[in-house]
Design a protein around this motif. Structure first.
Motif, mmCIF file in Angstrom:
data_model
loop_
_atom_site.group_PDB
_atom_site.id
_atom_site.type_symbol
_atom_site.label_atom_id
_atom_site.label_comp_id
_atom_site.label_asym_id
_atom_site.label_seq_id
_atom_site.Cartn_x
_atom_site.Cartn_y
_atom_site.Cartn_z
ATOM 1 N N ARG A 177 -4.044 -8.431 -43.028
ATOM 2 C CA ARG A 177 -4.377 -9.390 -44.065
ATOM 3 C C ARG A 177 -5.602 -10.193 -43.408
ATOM 4 O O ARG A 177 -5.428 -11.118 -42.480
ATOM 5 N N GLY B 133 7.201 -11.619 -47.630
ATOM 6 C CA GLY B 133 6.477 -12.000 -48.858
ATOM 7 C C GLY B 133 5.991 -13.254 -49.055
ATOM 8 O O GLY B 133 5.393 -13.517 -49.978
ATOM 9 N N ASP C 284 3.250 -14.541 -47.364
ATOM 10 C CA ASP C 284 1.852 -14.138 -47.389
ATOM 11 C C ASP C 284 1.961 -12.656 -47.442
ATOM 12 O O ASP C 284 1.617 -12.144 -46.433
ATOM 13 N N PRO C 285 1.829 -12.083 -48.609
ATOM 14 C CA PRO C 285 1.804 -10.792 -48.629
ATOM 15 C C PRO C 285 0.806 -9.901 -47.677
ATOM 16 O O PRO C 285 -0.476 -10.415 -47.901
ATOM 17 N N GLU D 283 -2.444 -7.250 -47.285
ATOM 18 C CA GLU D 283 -3.343 -6.566 -48.445
ATOM 19 C C GLU D 283 -3.290 -5.339 -48.105
ATOM 20 O O GLU D 283 -3.853 -4.319 -49.082
ATOM 21 N N SER E 267 7.343 -3.634 -51.300
ATOM 22 C CA SER E 267 6.304 -4.283 -51.155
ATOM 23 C C SER E 267 6.652 -5.648 -51.613
ATOM 24 O O SER E 267 6.194 -6.067 -52.747
ATOM 25 N N PRO E 268 7.008 -6.480 -50.789
ATOM 26 C CA PRO E 268 7.143 -8.049 -51.197
ATOM 27 C C PRO E 268 6.159 -9.026 -51.659
ATOM 28 O O PRO E 268 5.374 -9.100 -50.559
ATOM 29 N N ARG E 269 6.102 -9.296 -52.807
ATOM 30 C CA ARG E 269 4.906 -10.223 -53.009
ATOM 31 C C ARG E 269 5.538 -11.489 -53.053
ATOM 32 O O ARG E 269 4.394 -12.666 -53.260
ATOM 33 N N THR E 270 6.603 -12.099 -53.186
ATOM 34 C CA THR E 270 7.331 -13.190 -52.927
ATOM 35 C C THR E 270 8.273 -13.052 -51.979
ATOM 36 O O THR E 270 9.037 -12.149 -51.726
ATOM 37 N N ASP F 95 11.467 -11.417 -53.453
ATOM 38 C CA ASP F 95 11.562 -9.935 -53.300
ATOM 39 C C ASP F 95 12.178 -9.564 -52.084
ATOM 40 O O ASP F 95 12.894 -8.640 -52.171
#
Length: 524
Positions: free
Chosen positions: A284, A320, A322-323, A325, A337-340, A343
């Motif tokens: 990230r 999740g 700060d997911p 990149e 793949s936690p985006r929040t 998740d």
């Protein structure tokens, strides 16, 4: 660029800035306690320390953002007391912050002269502004078009424009706060060239960075702060990296002894099992540059590293918040793949943040309300909380974790730090997670409560819970971890296990960027 003229050594160059006995208090807490700091012309002076050391507070006093409560400051031998950043800028003390505070839709020249545009007959003299900006950029060795829109430039070029603006303001003292945090490696050399150019012109630079490679490349002296106090000022060339880490952490080489993990039995059991959590190559920006680690059921994986090493960023990526990149996360063998945070929570991941007051407790709510905050969806039917179920959960976990409160309806802000932390742990445990991430689990709580929290973490791992524990306290990592992963500049640099988990081994990895056996570390 031509090589700049040699800069006089700090011991020879004249003194530009002196701060003596600086004191700053906030609501009864002392942030700075009699700190001294000196800066010489043409010097690049590093200011280092862990979170809460007082670096930002000292800089804000230096640049007029804060008023000091005690001590004195002199600029070129004259006493000064800046009441605003504008007053400091007018005197030539200017800060360039980590975040670029310029206008992306304006031109380079407009940003350099923002708020003080040259005028003729009451109108902005665009020709003069562009000409003077071009001359300034040329003098600094920067090939940047004054008429270019700032937002069209690279991050490195925008950073150079911010510095050029500081120079145009007549900077005698230039504060660079984490100047490379958003730069790619190839762009860092551009910054180094500019710093050397400014040195040759006699500009004094205060350089704040957590990256040791940078400090040892561009800095002449380093001042170390710890817990609001001055630890010392040293010539960088005379200070080994290992000793610098020891100064920052408050350790002595001869006091460090080989430690053994208090969790070896669990580690032996965990080694034969498949990883509960596995991350590979998490990236990230410049914060995470390929972090790989794994945690097994019943294991406590300690994560060590100095400020800016990527410890918290790794935890937030897994959760999740700060997911990442790039890179992969697997939980119990399944791709995640936690985006929040939602998740991650649904997947069975719990996260206790290091910022207990800012991101943990809700001060005006009760213990009951704080404890069941994450579990409310499971305790609610048709929009109404089932009070009986909530009471059963609260009573069970307050008893299990030994939360001391007059009642479950007491406001959580009235509890001690240790009991607040227990409530936050209970909040996640009542969700029955598979993985518990703890970021500085014992920060800000008293010694007795620390022991209780540490014992509780061991007990939880003993039930099969996977624990990822981030800590700045080396004793906590040595005594409570099955294994320890050391991060530096967003990358793995070492993994320690068994008898090699010691304070000295961890410090060596932080400083040198590589693992070493416990026996070798003690001899270093």
């Amino acid at each position: 660029m031509t090589n700049p003229a040699p800069v006089p050594p700090p011991s020879v160059a004249p003194e530009i800035l002196r701060m003596e006995g600086i004191v700053k208090r906030f609501a009864g807490a002392t942030a700075l306690d009699g700190v001294n700091f000196t800066l010489r012309a043409g010097e690049v002076h590093a200011l280092v320390g862990e979170n809460g050391a007082g670096k930002s507070t000292l800089i804000k006093i230096m640049t007029g953002a804060y008023r000091r409560d005690g001590g004195q400051m002199w600029l070129e031998g004259q006493p000064v007391d800046f009441t605003t950043p504008a007053a400091a800028q007018a005197a030539g003390v200017i800060a360039v912050h980590q975040e670029i505070h310029l206008l992306s839709f304006r031109t380079v020249a407009e940003n350099v002269y923002l708020g003080r545009e040259p005028r003729r007959w009451g109108l902005v003299d665009w020709g003069r502004m562009n000409t003077e900006t071009a001359a300034l950029l040329q003098r600094l060795g920067l090939a940047i078009d004054p008429g270019a829109t700032l937002g069209a430039l690279s991050t490195a070029e925008q950073q150079m424009v911010a510095i050029a603006r500081g120079v145009s303001l007549g900077a005698k003292v230039l504060v660079l706060d984490e100047p490379t945090s958003s730069l790619a490696e190839r762009e860092v050399s551009i910054l180094y060239d500019l710093i050397r150019q400014l040195q040759a012109q006699g500009t004094a630079i205060v350089y704040i960075s957590h990256r040791f490679d940078e400090l040892y490349t561009v800095c002449d002296r380093v001042t170390v702060l710890r817990d609001g106090k001055l630890v010392g000022t040293h010539r960088v060339a005379d200070l080994e990296r290992l000793d610098l880490v020891c100064l920052m952490l408050g350790k002595q080489r001869d006091e460090l002894r080989q430690g053994t993990t208090g969790f070896g039995a669990n580690q032996a059991e965990a080694e034969g099992t498949a990883p509960l959590l596995r991350t590979e190559g998490l990236r990230r920006g410049q914060k995470l540059r390929g972090v790989t680690l794994d945690v097994r059921k019943g294991e406590i994986l300690g994560v060590a590293g100095l400020l800016g090493s990527g410890r918290t960023e790794t935890a937030r990526a897994i959760f999740g918040a700060d997911p990442a990149e790039d890179g992969t996360i697997q939980l119990d063998g399944k791709r995640l793949s936690p985006r929040t945070p939602d998740d991650a929570i649904h997947a069975g991941i719990a996260f206790v943040s290091e910022d207990r007051k800012g991101e943990g407790i809700i001060p005006e709510l009760s213990v009951r309300e704080n404890l069941t905050l994450a579990a409310l969806p499971t305790l609610t039917r048709m929009g109404i909380v089932d009070r009986a179920k909530q009471r059963e959960v609260v009573d069970r976990f307050m008893k299990r974790l030994g939360v001391k409160a007059t009642s479950a309806d007491q406001k959580i802000r009235e509890l001690s730090g240790g009991n607040q932390q227990k409530v936050l742990l209970a909040r996640w445990l009542c969700m029955n997670p598979a993985l518990l991430i703890l970021d500085e689990p014992t920060r800000g709580i008293d010694i007795g409560a620390k022991g209780e929290i540490q014992a509780l973490i061991n007990e939880l791992a003993g039930t099969g819970l996977g624990v990822l524990m981030i800590s700045s306290e080396l004793e906590e990592l040595v005594e409570g971890s099955s294994r320890v992963v050391v991060l530096r500049d967003g990358q793995n640099v070492a993994e320690l296990r068994g008898d090699d988990i010691s304070q000295q081994s961890i410090i060596h990895a932080m400083a040198e960027g590589s693992a070493v056996s416990a026996s070798a570390a003690l001899e270093a």
